[in-house]
Scaffold this motif. Structure first.
Motif, short mmCIF file in Angstrom:
data_model
loop_
_atom_site.label_atom_id
_atom_site.label_comp_id
_atom_site.label_asym_id
_atom_site.label_seq_id
_atom_site.Cartn_x
_atom_site.Cartn_y
_atom_site.Cartn_z
N ALA A 170 -37.59 16.51 -68.50
CA ALA A 170 -37.40 15.55 -69.59
C ALA A 170 -38.77 15.13 -70.11
O ALA A 170 -39.69 14.87 -69.33
CB ALA A 170 -36.62 14.34 -69.12
N VAL A 171 -38.90 15.04 -71.44
CA VAL A 171 -40.15 14.64 -72.08
C VAL A 171 -39.99 13.24 -72.63
O VAL A 171 -39.01 12.94 -73.32
CB VAL A 171 -40.50 15.61 -73.24
N TYR A 172 -40.97 12.37 -72.30
CA TYR A 172 -40.94 10.98 -72.76
C TYR A 172 -42.20 10.66 -73.54
O TYR A 172 -43.27 11.16 -73.24
CB TYR A 172 -40.81 10.03 -71.56
N PRO A 173 -42.09 9.78 -74.54
CA PRO A 173 -43.23 9.49 -75.40
C PRO A 173 -44.32 8.64 -74.74
O PRO A 173 -45.47 8.71 -75.15
CB PRO A 173 -42.62 8.74 -76.59
N ASP A 174 -43.95 7.86 -73.73
CA ASP A 174 -44.96 7.00 -73.11
C ASP A 174 -44.69 6.84 -71.62
O ASP A 174 -43.66 7.25 -71.09
CB ASP A 174 -45.03 5.64 -73.80
N ILE A 177 -39.86 15.59 -63.98
CA ILE A 177 -39.29 16.86 -63.54
C ILE A 177 -38.49 16.66 -62.27
O ILE A 177 -38.96 16.06 -61.31
CB ILE A 177 -40.39 17.90 -63.32
N TYR A 178 -37.27 17.17 -62.30
CA TYR A 178 -36.41 17.17 -61.11
C TYR A 178 -36.24 18.63 -60.70
O TYR A 178 -35.75 19.45 -61.46
CB TYR A 178 -35.06 16.53 -61.44
N LYS A 179 -36.71 18.97 -59.49
CA LYS A 179 -36.55 20.34 -59.02
C LYS A 179 -35.54 20.35 -57.88
O LYS A 179 -35.52 19.46 -57.03
CB LYS A 179 -37.88 20.95 -58.59
N THR A 217 -28.83 14.77 -64.87
CA THR A 217 -28.67 14.98 -66.31
C THR A 217 -28.15 13.72 -67.00
O THR A 217 -28.65 13.33 -68.05
CB THR A 217 -27.71 16.16 -66.58
N ARG A 218 -27.16 13.07 -66.38
CA ARG A 218 -26.62 11.84 -66.95
C ARG A 218 -27.68 10.74 -67.02
O ARG A 218 -27.80 10.03 -68.01
CB ARG A 218 -25.44 11.36 -66.10
N ASN A 271 -36.89 15.33 -75.24
CA ASN A 271 -36.39 16.68 -74.99
C ASN A 271 -35.91 16.74 -73.54
O ASN A 271 -36.55 16.17 -72.65
CB ASN A 271 -37.48 17.70 -75.24
N LEU A 272 -34.81 17.42 -73.31
CA LEU A 272 -34.28 17.62 -71.96
C LEU A 272 -33.88 19.07 -71.84
O LEU A 272 -33.09 19.58 -72.65
CB LEU A 272 -33.08 16.72 -71.70
#
Length: 171
Positions: free
Chosen positions: A6-10, A139-141, A152-153, A162-163
């Motif tokens: 998942a991408v986060y802005p801050d 990141i979840y591996k 995901t939820r 973005n996910l």
């Protein structure tokens, strides 16, 4: 190994998502934050596109340099050019071969680097660019998908930019 990125802005929203995941049943050892103050792309193991380019160029040079030498030698032999009178006929063929080998080396360098950078990095390059823009990745591996739906939820509830999920086959 499978990844959910998942991408986060801050930093604040990335840490909030990480905390939400941490408070659920998901093991902390499977979670990672990438960004300023956390792990870098290299530490995590994202492919460096420049290294992929160098590898591709080296691989291409193993066949392009000899092929270029052969092509230059044969071209000079067929055309009968007498470019260097001091070298004589066999010397001109060898000089033509050397010119072809140089052309092959240049081709492997430019084309190999370009292809390696553009194709060899996969999705690592966009993620590296986002990290360079100051964004954060959570990141979840995981090996099995027992917590994937939960993760995901949680990711979707935190509204990431973005996910995306990835599956990496072990060889």
């Amino acid at each position: 190994m499978n990844y959910l990125i998942a991408v986060y802005p801050d930093r604040i929203t990335a840490e909030a998502a990480y905390t939400d995941l941490e408070q659920s049943e998901i093991p902390k050892s499977d979670l990672t934050i990438l960004g300023k103050g956390y792990q870098t792309a290299d530490e995590f193991g994202f492919i460096d596109p420049t290294q992929q380019g160098k590898k591709q160029a080296k691989l291409m040079s193993f066949w392009l340099v000899p092929f270029g030498f052969f092509g230059g030698f044969v071209f000079d032999y067929i055309t009968g050019l007498n470019t260097f009178a001091w070298a004589g006929t066999p010397g001109n063929h060898i000089v033509g071969g050397l010119a072809g080998a140089i052309g092959g080396a240049m081709g492997s360098f430019f084309v190999g680097n370009s292809i390696g950078v553009l194709m060899g990095s996969g999705d690592a390059l966009p993620y590296r660019n986002r990290l360079n823009m100051g964004k954060y990745l959570v990141i979840y591996k995981y090996d099995v998908s027992q917590y994937r739906d939960l993760a995901t939820r949680i990711f979707q509830d935190t509204n990431p930019e973005n996910l995306q999920g990835y599956s990496e086959e072990s060889a």
